[in-house]
Design an enzyme around this catalytic site. Structure first.
Site, mmCIF file in Angstrom:
data_model
loop_
_atom_site.group_PDB
_atom_site.id
_atom_site.type_symbol
_atom_site.label_atom_id
_atom_site.label_comp_id
_atom_site.label_asym_id
_atom_site.label_seq_id
_atom_site.Cartn_x
_atom_site.Cartn_y
_atom_site.Cartn_z
ATOM 1 N N GLU A 143 -17.447 38.369 -16.314
ATOM 2 C CA GLU A 143 -18.850 38.773 -16.290
ATOM 3 C C GLU A 143 -19.402 38.682 -14.861
ATOM 4 O O GLU A 143 -20.151 39.564 -14.417
ATOM 5 C CB GLU A 143 -19.677 37.905 -17.238
ATOM 6 C CG GLU A 143 -21.112 38.379 -17.368
ATOM 7 C CD GLU A 143 -21.862 37.737 -18.517
ATOM 8 O OE1 GLU A 143 -22.902 38.308 -18.909
ATOM 9 O OE2 GLU A 143 -21.434 36.675 -19.016
ATOM 10 N N CYS A 199 -20.044 40.133 -31.131
ATOM 11 C CA CYS A 199 -21.052 39.385 -30.379
ATOM 12 C C CYS A 199 -21.948 40.269 -29.528
ATOM 13 O O CYS A 199 -22.885 39.772 -28.896
ATOM 14 C CB CYS A 199 -20.365 38.335 -29.520
ATOM 15 S SG CYS A 199 -19.346 37.210 -30.503
ATOM 16 N N HIS A 223 -23.495 29.857 -29.107
ATOM 17 C CA HIS A 223 -23.265 31.304 -29.238
ATOM 18 C C HIS A 223 -23.637 31.739 -30.649
ATOM 19 O O HIS A 223 -22.950 31.432 -31.613
ATOM 20 C CB HIS A 223 -21.801 31.604 -28.946
ATOM 21 C CG HIS A 223 -21.493 33.062 -28.812
ATOM 22 N ND1 HIS A 223 -22.351 34.058 -29.242
ATOM 23 C CD2 HIS A 223 -20.415 33.703 -28.285
ATOM 24 C CE1 HIS A 223 -21.811 35.230 -29.003
ATOM 25 N NE2 HIS A 223 -20.645 35.046 -28.412
ATOM 26 N N LYS A 276 -27.124 30.310 -23.736
ATOM 27 C CA LYS A 276 -26.139 29.759 -24.682
ATOM 28 C C LYS A 276 -25.828 28.302 -24.364
ATOM 29 O O LYS A 276 -25.301 27.583 -25.224
ATOM 30 C CB LYS A 276 -24.856 30.578 -24.658
ATOM 31 C CG LYS A 276 -24.951 31.936 -25.329
ATOM 32 C CD LYS A 276 -23.582 32.625 -25.360
ATOM 33 C CE LYS A 276 -23.657 33.993 -26.039
ATOM 34 N NZ LYS A 276 -24.358 34.998 -25.211
ATOM 35 N N HIS A 288 -24.163 36.903 -20.787
ATOM 36 C CA HIS A 288 -23.449 36.544 -22.017
ATOM 37 C C HIS A 288 -23.025 35.085 -21.918
ATOM 38 O O HIS A 288 -23.192 34.323 -22.858
ATOM 39 C CB HIS A 288 -22.255 37.471 -22.204
ATOM 40 C CG HIS A 288 -21.609 37.381 -23.539
ATOM 41 N ND1 HIS A 288 -22.305 37.446 -24.721
ATOM 42 C CD2 HIS A 288 -20.293 37.245 -23.888
ATOM 43 C CE1 HIS A 288 -21.463 37.355 -25.744
ATOM 44 N NE2 HIS A 288 -20.240 37.220 -25.263
ATOM 45 N N PHE A 345 -15.816 40.960 -29.429
ATOM 46 C CA PHE A 345 -14.414 41.210 -29.757
ATOM 47 C C PHE A 345 -14.232 42.700 -30.069
ATOM 48 O O PHE A 345 -15.101 43.321 -30.694
ATOM 49 C CB PHE A 345 -13.989 40.384 -30.971
ATOM 50 C CG PHE A 345 -13.699 38.926 -30.662
ATOM 51 C CD1 PHE A 345 -13.775 38.416 -29.382
ATOM 52 C CD2 PHE A 345 -13.333 38.065 -31.692
ATOM 53 C CE1 PHE A 345 -13.495 37.081 -29.121
ATOM 54 C CE2 PHE A 345 -13.051 36.725 -31.441
ATOM 55 C CZ PHE A 345 -13.135 36.233 -30.158
#
Length: 409
Positions: free
Chosen positions: A312, A162, A338, A333, A301, A397
């Protein structure tokens, strides 16, 4: 050699619009592009919603015969690249050997892979398309875009889950800055809203099971219960400043900083202290030489998961100190879902537009921030602010952390 880099073109295919102007207007208006999935039967799944691209018209970009040889993620990439190239008016002004393409995908041609796997399982080798490999591989968007625009310079396909879109444009930024190209088409693309991926993410308990599509993606809110999958593509034209100025190009913003780190902590979970992302932000802000009194926007994010939103927030506080409380933050988002490998590029475009127009898109569905989330997440309504510096942060990830910084020019 160290040169200035600017953004001279942008293009998008997204759940809230298939061009930048439509997407940006909808973001400012708080329009949610998440809806019930209708392209396949979801009755066996726990999750029935996604941020899907709507009304995409392949015939605008390809002959019907050509489109059949392109996975949908590659179609989105080419469409967004075409808009960015047209917007920039770059063609015919740059040496083809100094014109590059950096496009990434978090997964790639998953639908092509699944369809051919099912075909093979039921009918053997004769049911596998001769176009299977060049449709499926994760670098093929870069290849097809390069062919379309005769870009024979530096060429790279980044894959960092991502964080892919952010890493793609960040690596392209450094390539132009360091003199390896005069212009690069850079971004990310993804189209993996499919039963297989939803099954994988839902079984990890990562996806929202909220039955209301309009309320499911709610970054930073105490009632969030997971992220919502999205799809699309975002592309930027990155160009050396003197080259852009000499040809009279419209300049949206200066691309000024990029940070790229790894948590080296866990396969799927972020570092609980947010240390890796904090370092990426610090690196990007230092390279951009951000002044202490700058008016700052961060497109976070902001996945709508507990671990991401908390870490975050911690990372932004760690990197910026007390300045963090003066920053406008938002997660688009909440409207797009996402978009995996495409998300960083789309969110970079939102950051650039915030600078260009002095408007900050909201985080919709943010009714009550969760415990420990005490920054200004721009809840529910867009705000006007004379943004001088805009950043975009993304995580992937494997522990990938990335931050890009743009400045008003």
């Amino acid at each position: 050699m160290s040169r200035r880099v600017v953004v001279t073109g942008i293009g998008a295919v997204s759940p809230v619009g298939n061009d930048v102007n439509t997407m940006w207007k909808n973001m400012l208006d708080g329009v949610c592009g998440i809806e019930e999935i209708t392209s396949f039967d979801t009755s066996d799944l726990k999750v029935h919603i996604a941020g899907t691209v709507k009304g995409f018209e392949p015939e605008k970009y390809f002959e019907k015969r050509e489109a059949k040889k392109l996975d949908i993620y590659c179609q989105y990439a080419i469409a967004a690249a075409q808009e960015a190239v047209d917007d920039s008016k770059i063609l015919g002004t740059v040496d083809e050997n100094r014109f590059g393409v950096y496009i990434g995908a978090g997964i790639g041609g998953l639908n092509t892979f699944v369809n051919n796997t099912v075909g093979f399982d039921h009918g053997g080798p004769r049911k596998v398309s001769p176009f299977f490999i060049p449709m499926m591989i994760g670098n093929i968007a870069t290849g097809n875009v390069a062919i379309r625009f005769n870009a024979k310079g530096v060429s790279l396909s980044v894959m960092s889950a991502c964080a892919t879109g952010t890493n793609s444009i960040g690596e392209a930024f450094h390539a132009v800055k360091d003199g390896y190209a005069d212009a690069i088409i850079a971004g990310g693309a993804e189209a993996v809203v499919a039963p297989l991926t939803i099954s994988g993410f839902q079984n990890m308990k990562a996806l929202s099971t909220n039955p209301d599509p309009q309320k499911a993606s709610r970054p930073f809110d105490k009632d969030r219960d997971g992220f919502v999958m999205g799809e699309g593509a975002g592309m930027l034209i990155l160009e050396e400043y003197e080259h852009a100025k000499a040809r009279g190009a419209k300049i949206y913003a200066e691309f000024a900083g990029y940070g790229n780190t790894c948590d080296a902590y866990h396969v799927t979970a972020p570092d609980p202290e947010g240390a890796g992302l904090a370092r990426a932000i610090e690196i990007a802000f230092a390279e951009a030489n951000v002044p202490g009194d700058a008016e700052i926007y961060i497109n976070a994010h902001g996945t709508s998961t507990h671990l991401n939103d908390l870490t975050e927030t911690m990372a932004i506080k760690s990197a910026l100190g007390e300045k963090a409380y003066d920053v406008n933050i938002s997660s688009t988002k909440s409207m797009t879902g996402h978009m995996l490998g495409a998300t960083g590029a789309i969110e970079a475009i939102a950051a650039i537009k915030a600078i260009d127009e002095g408007k900050i898109p909201p985080t919709i569905n943010l009714d009550e921030p969760d415990e420990g989330l005490d920054l200004n997440y721009t809840p529910n309504k867009a705000v006007d602010r004379a943004v001088k510096v805009a950043a975009s942060t993304n995580l992937g990830f494997g522990g990938h952390d990335a931050c890009v910084v743009f400045k008003k020019i």
